[in-house]
Write an enzyme that holds these catalytic residues in place. Structure first.
Site, PDB file in Angstrom:
ATOM      1  N   ASP A  10     -34.612 -48.091  23.070  1.00  0.00           N
ATOM      2  CA  ASP A  10     -34.389 -48.630  24.405  1.00  0.00           C
ATOM      3  C   ASP A  10     -35.587 -49.529  24.743  1.00  0.00           C
ATOM      4  O   ASP A  10     -36.564 -49.630  23.986  1.00  0.00           O
ATOM      5  CB  ASP A  10     -34.182 -47.499  25.434  1.00  0.00           C
ATOM      6  CG  ASP A  10     -33.389 -47.995  26.653  1.00  0.00           C
ATOM      7  OD1 ASP A  10     -33.405 -49.203  26.931  1.00  0.00           O
ATOM      8  OD2 ASP A  10     -32.753 -47.162  27.328  1.00  0.00           O
TER       9      ASP A  10
HETATM   10  C1  NOJ Z   1     -32.686 -49.933  29.579  1.00  0.00           C
HETATM   11  C2  NOJ Z   1     -31.454 -49.090  29.627  1.00  0.00           C
HETATM   12  O1  NOJ Z   1     -31.797 -47.724  29.538  1.00  0.00           O
HETATM   13  C3  NOJ Z   1     -30.446 -49.424  28.556  1.00  0.00           C
HETATM   14  O2  NOJ Z   1     -29.278 -48.689  28.789  1.00  0.00           O
HETATM   15  C4  NOJ Z   1     -30.189 -50.894  28.519  1.00  0.00           C
HETATM   16  O3  NOJ Z   1     -29.163 -51.198  27.606  1.00  0.00           O
HETATM   17  C5  NOJ Z   1     -31.487 -51.576  28.149  1.00  0.00           C
HETATM   18  N1  NOJ Z   1     -32.493 -51.295  29.171  1.00  0.00           N
HETATM   19  C6  NOJ Z   1     -31.346 -53.085  27.997  1.00  0.00           C
HETATM   20  O4  NOJ Z   1     -31.211 -53.672  29.227  1.00  0.00           O
END
Ligand code: NOJ
Length: 742
Positions: A272
């Site tokens: 993430d």
């Molecule tokens: C953080 C989030 O937890 C995740 O779900 C998301 O896809 C990513 N950022 C990218 O924006």
């Protein structure tokens, strides 16, 4: 955590030899720097980022970009990658296309209320068509985190509390995004996330720690991931959170042992956002170098947004902290996805395709999805449907009645509020000389405490035959990092309801929210309640056609609606415990005699101030029809491996409207080697019946429906007695038993 011997049915790697040989050829030509570049994903938002990406792509040292949706910029990056970099490797272009691109479907939790894999698949297909037309080839969805705590803002993005429902709908999203073949120009790669357990964030506080015991992990949290991977999900994202002290990003048990060794996942894993470098913040690494070592060795192929891979991986190889074989395996996973997407054949898009946005076909699916997501919780005196032909006056009120942007919900980076149709706009279309529809917002936005419109609102309600009060939460109150500790209606909305109630005009409450809210203090004031979640672009028309009875509501709750926050986490598939509560055993706080003896209050698992039941149970939802279940029959009383039992029930619509009912099958394993849930959903079907019509609905039960991760750490069914229920919610009472032979 102990070693797992077998997790569900093991699958075999199914690699395409032609792609594998192309990967090998490329790996043989790549420098270490080029390989490491493939393992990085950079943020592509903003002028400086675009220029920096241009440079890196030209050097052949970037695998992927996220957060860019301009087809000209994307095409130019792909051109540089293909024409100007040494090996011509195209880019993965990623974006959070979570529940639509320009045309927005209901939030995933709303889609889950449809209990309809087909409409969920079609919604994801529209999202894939629209987003792929600007050059996006990878989305970060579906999120299949089991969510049992509505304080958690990300429950909006989830498919609810149940592993089976969540798995089936997650798999439908995977099919919708990816289509028959990833290399179709309209397909985008799915990314099942967040592996694993993110939904168990302590106290529903986003990013908090999770503590999930081993059996719970396998029987609840891992199941929807396995389902989506079996469906062919091309990629997987690790969770931000730690699980039993080990952050998911550094969790080799999850990312390697389960995912790769047992499930034979051959897709791409991505961290993430900045989560590799956050391993130091978690406190399991001292510096970025350690972060990179832990994540790469655990099984994270690509680092999202951070730079620890590009800064340290080559040093790690030199120091033998990571082998070149490991790097090659990670790069292979990136290249495999690029080949599967057909990017080496053509990474470009024709930006004329952008005319696709908000097409009639897309809006039709969005409206159908929104309509099927509506859950009718209450309909006293059959207040609904409203008549559109009788003479009358309807007051449309509330902060979310005319809120084209707010009804879209969280995660709508690209959502186009200008094509979003509000409830008021859609209701107005029903206005005639006979039927007057007037509006007063009551409150300007959901958190507002300014009561300046109350007098006019009360006047309007008094002069109307019915008030349609559109209440709930603005988009910003749910989603990532938007958790709440109190999940009542915010602002002065409760006060507004009480004041309208005092006019004596019947009230239809339409609740738009990113979570299940606690409605206990208003449920009696509303004569009818439609729970609409955040219904997306076509929420208005979907709600209006339902209020006026052109369609019956058919949604069922994908989450339990609690009475109060103190009950959380609350879900239907609880364990029996040694002291299960019953109606007889519950003594509520106001019933306790003064000086009552310590052991006089029932001594079972309930709250003195809430009892043990939710406000509305999982799977619940009324329709304009009247469904009766009868005559449950099993084709046999005993089941053995390789055989099946058919469970059949008669479903009749004794009401006066055509309606769709979701028939649900639950099972209980009476005695297990570990304690088993008191009910578990194992099947569901949507059935439409005209007034007076009746049909027989049947389910096939095999040992596959009975399997779980047992005390032997095997995915297996244990012989013994099973109880089944078929009905319209998790409160189903029509029941029978059968046994599984040894
Ligand atoms: C953080 C989030 O937890 C995740 O779900 C998301 O896809 C990513 N950022 C990218 O924006």
């Amino acid at each position: 955590m102990e070693t797992v011997k077998s997790v569900e049915t093991e699958t075999q790697l199914n690699l395409d030899p032609i792609i594998e040989s192309k990967i090998k050829t490329l790996l043989n030509q790549m420098t270490l720097a080029e390989k490491i570049g493939q393992l990085s994903q950079h943020n592509g938002e903003g002028f400086e980022a675009v220029a920096a990406i241009n440079r890196r792509v030209k050097q052949g040292q970037l695998g992927s970009v996220l957060n860019q949706a301009d087809p000209e910029i994307i095409n130019e990056w792909q051109r540089i990658a293909v024409e100007e970099s040494r090996l011509g490797i195209p880019l993965l272009i990623a974006r959070d296309v979570i529940h639509g691109f320009k045309t927005v479907m209901p939030i995933p939790l709303g889609q889950a209320a449809s209990w309809n894999p087909d409409i969920v698949e079609r919604g994801a297909q529209i999202a894939a068509h629209e987003s792929s037309s600007v050059g996006i080839n990878w989305t970060f969805a579906p999120m299949v985190d089991i969510s049992r705590d509505p304080r958690w803002g990300r429950i909006a993005e989830s498919l609810g509390e149940d592993p089976y429902l969540c798995g089936e709908l997650g798999a439908a999203m995977v099919r919708g995004f990816q289509g028959d073949n990833l290399s179709n120009p309209n397909s985008i790669a799915a990314c099942v996330k967040h592996f694993c357990g993110y939904g168990a964030s302590e106290a529903g506080r986003d990013y908090s720690s999770t503590n999930i015991p081993e059996y719970e992990l396998h029987n609840v949290y891992l199941r929807p991931f396995k389902r989506c991977i079996d469906e062919g999900a091309a990629s997987l994202m690790a969770s931000f959170s730690d699980i039993d002290g080990i952050p998911a990003t550094a969790n080799d048990y999850l990312l390697t042992e389960i995912l790769r060794e047992h499930w034979k996942f051959d897709g791409l894993t991505v961290s993430d956002w900045n989560a590799v470098q956050e391993l130091a913040v978690h406190g399991i690494a001292e510096n970025d170098k350690d972060c990179a070592t832990l994540a790469a060795n655990a099984g994270i192929d690509m680092e999202m947004s951070g730079t620890s891979y590009e800064d340290y991986l080559s040093g790690l190889v030199k120091e033998n902290l990571l082998s070149i074989n490991q790097i090659d395996a990670m790069v292979s996973n990136v290249l495999r996805l690029k080949f599967r997407l057909g990017l080496f054949d053509n990474p470009f898009v024709d930006d004329k395709n952008a005319q696709l946005f908000g097409s009639d076909a897309a809006l039709k699916v969005a409206q159908e999805a929104a309509q099927q997501s509506l859950v009718l919780l209450k309909n006293q005196n059959n207040l609904l449907p409203l008549s559109s032909t009788k003479k009358g006056k309807i007051a449309v009120m509330g902060p979310l009645a005319d809120a084209p942007y707010e009804q879209l919900g969280t995660w709508i980076f690209d959502g186009d509020a200008s094509i979003s149709q509000s409830i008021l706009t859609a209701m107005k279309l029903f206005q005639t000389d006979n039927l007057k529809i007037d509006f007063n917002c009551g409150l300007e936005y959901s958190r507002s405490k300014d009561t300046k419109h109350f007098n006019d609102a009360i006047k309007l309600a008094k002069n109307s035959d019915v008030a349609v009060l559109c209440l709930g939460e603005e988009s910003i109150l749910s989603g990532e990092a938007h958790s709440r500790a109190c999940i009542d209606l915010p602002g002065a909305q409760i006060d507004l309801i009480k004041q309208i109630k005092a006019t004596g005009t019947p009230i239809v409450g339409v609740i738009l929210a990113g979570r299940s809210l606690t409605l206990t203090n208003i449920v009696d004031d509303l004569d009818a309640i439609i729970y609409a979640w955040h219904p997306g672009t076509m929420g208005g028309p979907a709600i209006a056609e339902t209020l006026f009875g052109q369609k019956s509501p058919s949604g069922k709750l994908p989450v339990t609606l609690p009475k109060m926050v103190g009950q959380l986490p609350l879900y239907y598939s609880q364990k029996n415990t040694g002291r299960p509560p019953t109606d007889e055993s519950v003594v509520l706080i106001d019933e306790i005699q003064q000086f009552a003896e310590q052991t006089s209050l029932g001594m079972t698992a309930f709250h003195l101030d809430a009892g043990y039941k939710p406000l509305f149970p999982f799977g619940f939802g009324l329709t304009y029809g009247e469904f009766d279940y009868s005559n449950l029959q099993l084709s046999a009383a005993q089941l053995s491996e390789n055989s099946s039992i058919t469970a059949k029930v008669t479903l009749a619509n004794s009401g006066s409207h055509t309606a769709t009912e979701t028939v649900q099958l639950y099972i209980r394993d009476k005695v297990g080697t570990i304690t088993r849930p008191i009910k578990e959903l194992v099947g569901f079907q949507r059935v439409t019946l005209a007034p007076g019509e009746k049909t027989s609905v049947s389910f096939e039960i095999t040992t596959n429906n009975l399997k779980f991760y047992t005390r032997r750490r095997q995915w297996e069914a244990e012989p013994g007695e099973f109880q089944i229920w078929i009905g319209g919610s998790s409160d189903a009472t029509l029941s029978d038993t059968f046994s599984l032979l040894a």
